[in-house]
Design an enzyme around this catalytic site. Sequence first.
Site, PDB file in Angstrom:
ATOM      1  N   HIS A   1      -8.487 -83.815  70.664  1.00 50.44           N
ATOM      2  CA  HIS A   1      -8.666 -82.664  71.518  1.00 50.44           C
ATOM      3  C   HIS A   1      -9.484 -83.085  72.700  1.00 50.44           C
ATOM      4  O   HIS A   1     -10.780 -83.032  72.609  1.00 50.44           O
ATOM      5  CB  HIS A   1      -9.462 -81.637  70.517  1.00 50.44           C
ATOM      6  CG  HIS A   1      -9.370 -80.199  71.134  1.00 50.44           C
ATOM      7  ND1 HIS A   1     -10.427 -79.302  70.934  1.00 50.44           N
ATOM      8  CD2 HIS A   1      -8.585 -79.584  71.956  1.00 50.44           C
ATOM      9  CE1 HIS A   1     -10.249 -78.257  71.615  1.00 50.44           C
ATOM     10  NE2 HIS A   1      -9.260 -78.167  72.262  1.00 50.44           N
TER      11      HIS A   1
ATOM     12  N   ASP B   1      -6.325 -81.306  77.824  1.00 51.07           N
ATOM     13  CA  ASP B   1      -6.522 -80.646  76.385  1.00 51.07           C
ATOM     14  C   ASP B   1      -6.318 -81.578  75.226  1.00 51.07           C
ATOM     15  O   ASP B   1      -6.998 -81.572  74.256  1.00 51.07           O
ATOM     16  CB  ASP B   1      -5.975 -79.257  76.431  1.00 51.07           C
ATOM     17  CG  ASP B   1      -6.500 -78.521  75.216  1.00 51.07           C
ATOM     18  OD1 ASP B   1      -7.733 -78.524  74.986  1.00 51.07           O
ATOM     19  OD2 ASP B   1      -5.809 -77.690  74.626  1.00 51.07           O
TER      20      ASP B   1
ATOM     21  N   ARG C   1      -7.175 -66.624  80.895  1.00 46.09           N
ATOM     22  CA  ARG C   1      -6.702 -68.041  81.008  1.00 46.09           C
ATOM     23  C   ARG C   1      -5.508 -68.068  82.008  1.00 46.09           C
ATOM     24  O   ARG C   1      -4.828 -67.068  82.348  1.00 46.09           O
ATOM     25  CB  ARG C   1      -5.909 -68.478  79.539  1.00 46.09           C
ATOM     26  CG  ARG C   1      -6.939 -68.400  78.559  1.00 46.09           C
ATOM     27  CD  ARG C   1      -7.306 -70.047  78.527  1.00 46.09           C
ATOM     28  NE  ARG C   1      -8.397 -70.068  77.080  1.00 46.09           N
ATOM     29  CZ  ARG C   1      -8.629 -71.242  76.722  1.00 46.09           C
ATOM     30  NH1 ARG C   1      -8.482 -72.469  77.550  1.00 46.09           N
ATOM     31  NH2 ARG C   1      -9.658 -71.523  75.704  1.00 46.09           N
TER      32      ARG C   1
ATOM     33  N   LYS D   1     -14.386 -79.161  79.559  1.00 40.53           N
ATOM     34  CA  LYS D   1     -13.538 -80.209  79.193  1.00 40.53           C
ATOM     35  C   LYS D   1     -12.395 -80.175  80.558  1.00 40.53           C
ATOM     36  O   LYS D   1     -12.065 -81.414  81.055  1.00 40.53           O
ATOM     37  CB  LYS D   1     -12.764 -79.986  77.900  1.00 40.53           C
ATOM     38  CG  LYS D   1     -11.965 -80.802  77.545  1.00 40.53           C
ATOM     39  CD  LYS D   1     -11.483 -80.972  76.025  1.00 40.53           C
ATOM     40  CE  LYS D   1     -11.629 -79.541  75.584  1.00 40.53           C
ATOM     41  NZ  LYS D   1     -10.355 -78.619  75.984  1.00 40.53           N
ATOM     42  N   THR D   2     -11.909 -79.142  80.709  1.00 40.01           N
ATOM     43  CA  THR D   2     -10.903 -78.987  81.760  1.00 40.01           C
ATOM     44  C   THR D   2     -11.651 -79.125  83.249  1.00 40.01           C
ATOM     45  O   THR D   2     -11.033 -79.746  84.043  1.00 40.01           O
ATOM     46  CB  THR D   2     -10.266 -77.435  81.791  1.00 40.01           C
ATOM     47  OG1 THR D   2      -9.778 -77.417  80.574  1.00 40.01           O
ATOM     48  CG2 THR D   2      -9.222 -77.195  82.967  1.00 40.01           C
TER      49      THR D   2
ATOM     50  N   ARG E   1      -6.935 -67.003  69.716  1.00 36.43           N
ATOM     51  CA  ARG E   1      -6.157 -67.689  68.201  1.00 36.43           C
ATOM     52  C   ARG E   1      -6.778 -66.839  67.157  1.00 36.43           C
ATOM     53  O   ARG E   1      -7.760 -66.258  67.326  1.00 36.43           O
ATOM     54  CB  ARG E   1      -6.520 -69.004  68.242  1.00 36.43           C
ATOM     55  CG  ARG E   1      -5.812 -70.015  69.344  1.00 36.43           C
ATOM     56  CD  ARG E   1      -5.939 -71.506  68.983  1.00 36.43           C
ATOM     57  NE  ARG E   1      -7.682 -71.865  68.953  1.00 36.43           N
ATOM     58  CZ  ARG E   1      -8.299 -71.733  68.134  1.00 36.43           C
ATOM     59  NH1 ARG E   1      -7.894 -71.802  66.790  1.00 36.43           N
ATOM     60  NH2 ARG E   1      -9.663 -72.203  68.314  1.00 36.43           N
TER      61      ARG E   1
ATOM     62  N   LYS F   1      -0.731 -74.910  70.148  1.00 37.32           N
ATOM     63  CA  LYS F   1      -1.908 -75.424  69.346  1.00 37.32           C
ATOM     64  C   LYS F   1      -1.201 -75.744  67.935  1.00 37.32           C
ATOM     65  O   LYS F   1      -1.304 -76.704  67.218  1.00 37.32           O
ATOM     66  CB  LYS F   1      -2.913 -74.406  68.896  1.00 37.32           C
ATOM     67  CG  LYS F   1      -3.907 -74.423  70.206  1.00 37.32           C
ATOM     68  CD  LYS F   1      -4.477 -75.683  70.333  1.00 37.32           C
ATOM     69  CE  LYS F   1      -5.775 -75.721  71.650  1.00 37.32           C
ATOM     70  NZ  LYS F   1      -6.456 -77.068  71.855  1.00 37.32           N
TER      71      LYS F   1
ATOM     72  N   SER G   1     -14.144 -75.371  73.364  1.00 36.39           N
ATOM     73  CA  SER G   1     -14.050 -74.467  74.632  1.00 36.39           C
ATOM     74  C   SER G   1     -15.354 -74.003  75.382  1.00 36.39           C
ATOM     75  O   SER G   1     -16.514 -73.847  74.456  1.00 36.39           O
ATOM     76  CB  SER G   1     -13.240 -72.976  74.073  1.00 36.39           C
ATOM     77  OG  SER G   1     -13.127 -72.174  75.025  1.00 36.39           O
TER      78      SER G   1
END
Length: 536
Positions: free
Chosen positions: A220, A257, A322, A242-243, A61, A201, A238
């Site tokens: 988030h 997410d 990704r 989390k994932t 980003r 996003k 990140s």
Amino acid sequence: MTEIGLRNRTNGIESCGLKTAGTVHYNLGVAELVEHALRRGEARLTAHGALVAETGQHTGRSPKDKFVVRDASTEDHVWWDNNKPMSPAHFQTLYDDFIAHAEGLDLYVQDLIGGADEANSLPTRVVTEFAWHSQFIRNLLIRPARETLPSFVPKMTIIDLPSFRADPARHGCRTETVIAIDFSRMLVLIGGTSYAGEMKKSVFTALNYLLPASGVMPMHCSANSGPDGDAAVFFGLSGTGKTTLSADPSRTLIGDDEHGWGDDGIFNFEGGCYAKTIKLSAEAEPEIFATTRRFGTVLENVVLDEARVPDFDDGSLTENTRCAYPLDFIPNASASGRAAHPRNIIMLTADAFGVMPPIARLTPAQAMYHFLSGYTAKVAGTEKGVTEPEATFSTCFGAPFMPRHPAEYGNLLRDLIARHGVTCWLVNTGWTGGAYGVGRRMPIKATRALLTAALDGSLNDAAFRTDAHFGFEVPVTVPGVDESILDPRSTWADKDAYDRQAARLVGMFIDNFAKFEDHVDANTRNAAPRVQEAAE
């Protein structure tokens, strides 16, 4: 203008000014989009049938190039310390130039939904220059039933033209790259970047702006639920897991997410997952790895070997490789994207200083303190100039996507935690036995064992000690977990070095939180770590 595909009978892209495009492809399916992406030279197929694209100079980003239109409707509601303003006049010029740039271009349109809770959903039309972008966003947002598309009416429109180059003097932006959001018109313009994550996003940012006014908490986070419906929420920046940690074969995945928390429980904003793939392996993350071998998955900046097999250990293009895939590619994913109110909230940090314990139980005040802090740490080598661990504080675990002041989100979370009796935990997936470069990464086996005990309730029966630095409760012993890692200081060979490191980290927390002190109550202020205790 030629139109192909299934579109709204009366409301096409001409409603947002795009009247002189070339061929407009509405709501194409995966097979057609893959064919278009290959034919146009935008992407390649892997040996297993996934689509792989490279995003050029932008492999992540561009938060410094993101702007929000500052007008009468946003003036008093947007946190301008965190959001760069753009004048309505500059946005209008940018919009006019976008429309002119799109003249004659073939465009791809997807009519999608952000938010699995119908009462709080955001129907969104995404117009893209690239076919692979259309497949990406089709994976990531919620796909409405095909029979509803002729009557689909968007509440927000995103126009993504990577070949557009902004002019800072003309458009009031910073560089040739621009992501501009006008909340009054519910219009997003993305130009000068091929990084597809900007689209998803932008939807998250819009929901973060809209939902708090209805008492809904945008988060988030990833989320899952157990066999008896006990939901858990995982906040984290990140690289904190989390994932990975939410993809638990024994629990149902709600999403990886972005979620909302309202009167009826939690709900996913998305219809897919956007997982990091650097160092991905079938052994460590089998569910995610399997999605990379599916037709329809989109891989970003993943290097292929001579046989077109992804090399997930190759970070030569970027460490931020990704994969984007529909949620139903995960075997135990929720079909509804919804779950009950959470019983547990997990706040993830990857502490590269080696100070934080692997798990700690938080009081409600401590939970708000750590939520507003949003701490993790960068490690040496991840960015140019980073030669030692560097603290990162991203409030609400997602500052780049927070249009409103963080206290607004923090107060919503505090009230929801109290109302539903949620237990909160801080989990360190970072380093133990020393800082990065000396210690080692927290064993994922231990992290999963501690999480299992927290989620099934057995950890609440453990004996706890109070951490001298942060004041939260840390279990003394947990079945199946090496006791030594539960006390970070004991894992360091040099105990004095640990004390210095802990005092340093405490100071960083206190300095960072100073900007929130006037916006929180005394209980939250008193949840801060103590410099004096850390130095003793």
